[in-house]
Design a protein around this motif. Sequence first.
Motif, PDB file in Angstrom:
ATOM      1  N   MET A   1      63.193  14.784  10.179  1.00 45.77           N
ATOM      2  CA  MET A   1      63.385  14.484   8.771  1.00 45.77           C
ATOM      3  C   MET A   1      63.048  13.028   8.475  1.00 45.77           C
ATOM      4  O   MET A   1      62.382  12.741   7.484  1.00 45.77           O
ATOM      5  N   SER A   2      63.511  12.120   9.316  1.00 43.99           N
ATOM      6  CA  SER A   2      63.288  10.711   9.000  1.00 43.99           C
ATOM      7  C   SER A   2      61.806  10.353   9.074  1.00 43.99           C
ATOM      8  O   SER A   2      61.335   9.549   8.277  1.00 43.99           O
ATOM      9  N   ALA A   3      61.053  10.944   9.995  1.00 43.21           N
ATOM     10  CA  ALA A   3      59.615  10.658  10.083  1.00 43.21           C
ATOM     11  C   ALA A   3      58.891  11.136   8.833  1.00 43.21           C
ATOM     12  O   ALA A   3      58.039  10.432   8.285  1.00 43.21           O
ATOM     13  N   THR A   4      59.239  12.326   8.348  1.00 45.24           N
ATOM     14  CA  THR A   4      58.633  12.866   7.127  1.00 45.24           C
ATOM     15  C   THR A   4      58.967  11.993   5.932  1.00 45.24           C
ATOM     16  O   THR A   4      58.092  11.620   5.153  1.00 45.24           O
ATOM     17  N   ALA A   5      60.241  11.667   5.793  1.00 43.65           N
ATOM     18  CA  ALA A   5      60.680  10.852   4.653  1.00 43.65           C
ATOM     19  C   ALA A   5      60.047   9.471   4.684  1.00 43.65           C
ATOM     20  O   ALA A   5      59.543   8.988   3.664  1.00 43.65           O
ATOM     21  N   LEU A   6      60.039   8.854   5.834  1.00 43.47           N
ATOM     22  CA  LEU A   6      59.507   7.499   5.965  1.00 43.47           C
ATOM     23  C   LEU A   6      57.998   7.456   5.716  1.00 43.47           C
ATOM     24  O   LEU A   6      57.504   6.559   5.026  1.00 43.47           O
ATOM     25  N   ALA A   7      57.270   8.428   6.239  1.00 49.13           N
ATOM     26  CA  ALA A   7      55.816   8.454   6.063  1.00 49.13           C
ATOM     27  C   ALA A   7      55.441   8.550   4.592  1.00 49.13           C
ATOM     28  O   ALA A   7      54.569   7.804   4.110  1.00 49.13           O
ATOM     29  N   PHE A   8      56.081   9.445   3.853  1.00 44.57           N
ATOM     30  CA  PHE A   8      55.754   9.576   2.435  1.00 44.57           C
ATOM     31  C   PHE A   8      56.275   8.394   1.629  1.00 44.57           C
ATOM     32  O   PHE A   8      55.629   7.932   0.693  1.00 44.57           O
ATOM     33  N   TYR A   9      57.438   7.890   1.997  1.00 45.50           N
ATOM     34  CA  TYR A   9      58.028   6.744   1.296  1.00 45.50           C
ATOM     35  C   TYR A   9      57.111   5.525   1.385  1.00 45.50           C
ATOM     36  O   TYR A   9      56.918   4.813   0.410  1.00 45.50           O
ATOM     37  N   VAL A  35      62.133  15.358   2.290  1.00 45.34           N
ATOM     38  CA  VAL A  35      62.994  15.543   3.456  1.00 45.34           C
ATOM     39  C   VAL A  35      62.560  16.694   4.366  1.00 45.34           C
ATOM     40  O   VAL A  35      63.085  16.838   5.469  1.00 45.34           O
ATOM     41  N   HIS A  36      61.593  17.468   3.909  1.00 52.43           N
ATOM     42  CA  HIS A  36      61.105  18.571   4.752  1.00 52.43           C
ATOM     43  C   HIS A  36      59.709  18.951   4.266  1.00 52.43           C
ATOM     44  O   HIS A  36      59.473  19.032   3.067  1.00 52.43           O
ATOM     45  N   LEU A  37      58.797  19.178   5.216  1.00 50.93           N
ATOM     46  CA  LEU A  37      57.451  19.615   4.862  1.00 50.93           C
ATOM     47  C   LEU A  37      56.849  20.397   6.015  1.00 50.93           C
ATOM     48  O   LEU A  37      56.865  19.936   7.161  1.00 50.93           O
ATOM     49  N   VAL A  38      56.331  21.587   5.710  1.00 47.26           N
ATOM     50  CA  VAL A  38      55.591  22.388   6.678  1.00 47.26           C
ATOM     51  C   VAL A  38      54.291  22.835   6.030  1.00 47.26           C
ATOM     52  O   VAL A  38      54.224  23.020   4.816  1.00 47.26           O
ATOM     53  N   GLU A  39      53.271  22.997   6.861  1.00 41.75           N
ATOM     54  CA  GLU A  39      51.969  23.439   6.379  1.00 41.75           C
ATOM     55  C   GLU A  39      51.599  24.716   7.128  1.00 41.75           C
ATOM     56  O   GLU A  39      51.669  24.767   8.353  1.00 41.75           O
ATOM     57  N   GLY A 100      71.909  18.725   4.292  1.00 41.12           N
ATOM     58  CA  GLY A 100      72.079  18.014   3.033  1.00 41.12           C
ATOM     59  C   GLY A 100      72.679  16.635   3.225  1.00 41.12           C
ATOM     60  O   GLY A 100      72.234  15.661   2.622  1.00 41.12           O
ATOM     61  N   ALA A 101      73.685  16.540   4.069  1.00 43.79           N
ATOM     62  CA  ALA A 101      74.327  15.247   4.327  1.00 43.79           C
ATOM     63  C   ALA A 101      73.361  14.298   5.023  1.00 43.79           C
ATOM     64  O   ALA A 101      73.299  13.109   4.688  1.00 43.79           O
ATOM     65  N   LEU A 102      72.589  14.813   5.978  1.00 46.47           N
ATOM     66  CA  LEU A 102      71.602  13.981   6.664  1.00 46.47           C
ATOM     67  C   LEU A 102      70.513  13.501   5.703  1.00 46.47           C
ATOM     68  O   LEU A 102      70.066  12.350   5.775  1.00 46.47           O
ATOM     69  N   ALA A 103      70.092  14.371   4.797  1.00 37.85           N
ATOM     70  CA  ALA A 103      69.063  14.011   3.821  1.00 37.85           C
ATOM     71  C   ALA A 103      69.566  12.909   2.894  1.00 37.85           C
ATOM     72  O   ALA A 103      68.840  11.937   2.613  1.00 37.85           O
ATOM     73  N   ILE A 104      70.782  13.036   2.424  1.00 37.11           N
ATOM     74  CA  ILE A 104      71.361  12.013   1.534  1.00 37.11           C
ATOM     75  C   ILE A 104      71.527  10.694   2.278  1.00 37.11           C
ATOM     76  O   ILE A 104      71.275   9.616   1.725  1.00 37.11           O
ATOM     77  N   GLN A 105      71.906  10.752   3.540  1.00 32.97           N
ATOM     78  CA  GLN A 105      72.013   9.545   4.352  1.00 32.97           C
ATOM     79  C   GLN A 105      70.639   8.884   4.502  1.00 32.97           C
ATOM     80  O   GLN A 105      70.513   7.663   4.377  1.00 32.97           O
ATOM     81  N   GLN A 106      69.598   9.695   4.736  1.00 36.03           N
ATOM     82  CA  GLN A 106      68.237   9.170   4.859  1.00 36.03           C
ATOM     83  C   GLN A 106      67.792   8.506   3.559  1.00 36.03           C
ATOM     84  O   GLN A 106      67.194   7.436   3.570  1.00 36.03           O
ATOM     85  N   LEU A 107      68.083   9.145   2.442  1.00 33.70           N
ATOM     86  CA  LEU A 107      67.763   8.579   1.135  1.00 33.70           C
ATOM     87  C   LEU A 107      68.429   7.217   0.965  1.00 33.70           C
ATOM     88  O   LEU A 107      67.801   6.248   0.543  1.00 33.70           O
ATOM     89  N   SER A 108      69.687   7.146   1.300  1.00 30.76           N
ATOM     90  CA  SER A 108      70.447   5.891   1.180  1.00 30.76           C
ATOM     91  C   SER A 108      69.848   4.798   2.057  1.00 30.76           C
ATOM     92  O   SER A 108      69.708   3.655   1.611  1.00 30.76           O
ATOM     93  N   GLU A 109      69.467   5.152   3.270  1.00 32.46           N
ATOM     94  CA  GLU A 109      68.897   4.157   4.193  1.00 32.46           C
ATOM     95  C   GLU A 109      67.549   3.642   3.689  1.00 32.46           C
ATOM     96  O   GLU A 109      67.265   2.445   3.804  1.00 32.46           O
ATOM     97  N   LEU A 110      66.729   4.518   3.143  1.00 33.72           N
ATOM     98  CA  LEU A 110      65.417   4.099   2.663  1.00 33.72           C
ATOM     99  C   LEU A 110      65.502   3.276   1.383  1.00 33.72           C
ATOM    100  O   LEU A 110      64.649   2.422   1.138  1.00 33.72           O
ATOM    101  N   ARG A 111      66.499   3.538   0.585  1.00 33.91           N
ATOM    102  CA  ARG A 111      66.597   2.847  -0.715  1.00 33.91           C
ATOM    103  C   ARG A 111      67.330   1.517  -0.598  1.00 33.91           C
ATOM    104  O   ARG A 111      67.332   0.749  -1.546  1.00 33.91           O
ATOM    105  N   ASP A 112      67.963   1.238   0.527  1.00 32.59           N
ATOM    106  CA  ASP A 112      68.690  -0.041   0.693  1.00 32.59           C
ATOM    107  C   ASP A 112      67.760  -1.168   1.042  1.00 32.59           C
ATOM    108  O   ASP A 112      66.731  -1.118   1.533  1.00 32.59           O
TER     109      ASP A 112
END
Length: 112
Positions: A1-9, A35-39, A100-112
């Motif tokens: 999740m964090s790799a996907t979120a960080l790459a797009f962010y 927070v999630h992507l599959v092709e 969901g909790a992990l996704a919200i935590q990831q969002l918080s970390e990226l936005r800080d």
Amino acid sequence: MSATALAFYRQPNSIPWLLAVLESYQLSPLNGILVHLVEIFEQEGNVNAGIWLTAEHEFFEFEVMVSRDNEELLGVEQFENVTNTIPICSHLPGIGQSFGALAIQQLSELRD
């Protein structure tokens, strides 16, 4: 999740079809994370399925068809608010934090 979120962010222009989809649903790529992507390879193109999390902690599940040739958006098959179906719990028995909790935590970390 964090790799996907960080790459797009870091490089939202790397997935131009997602920018188009978010814009068409009045969502800003600057106010959320992927927070999630599959092709999935299909005959007509690639099906991309994933989950977008907004700054307001709303989860949107999407499924789109994208051209393999130029990554052009061919169509949106699904775009739905699934917030009520995603558990947000810090302590699930035997699992720990929910998706969901992990996704919200990831969002918080990226936005800080």
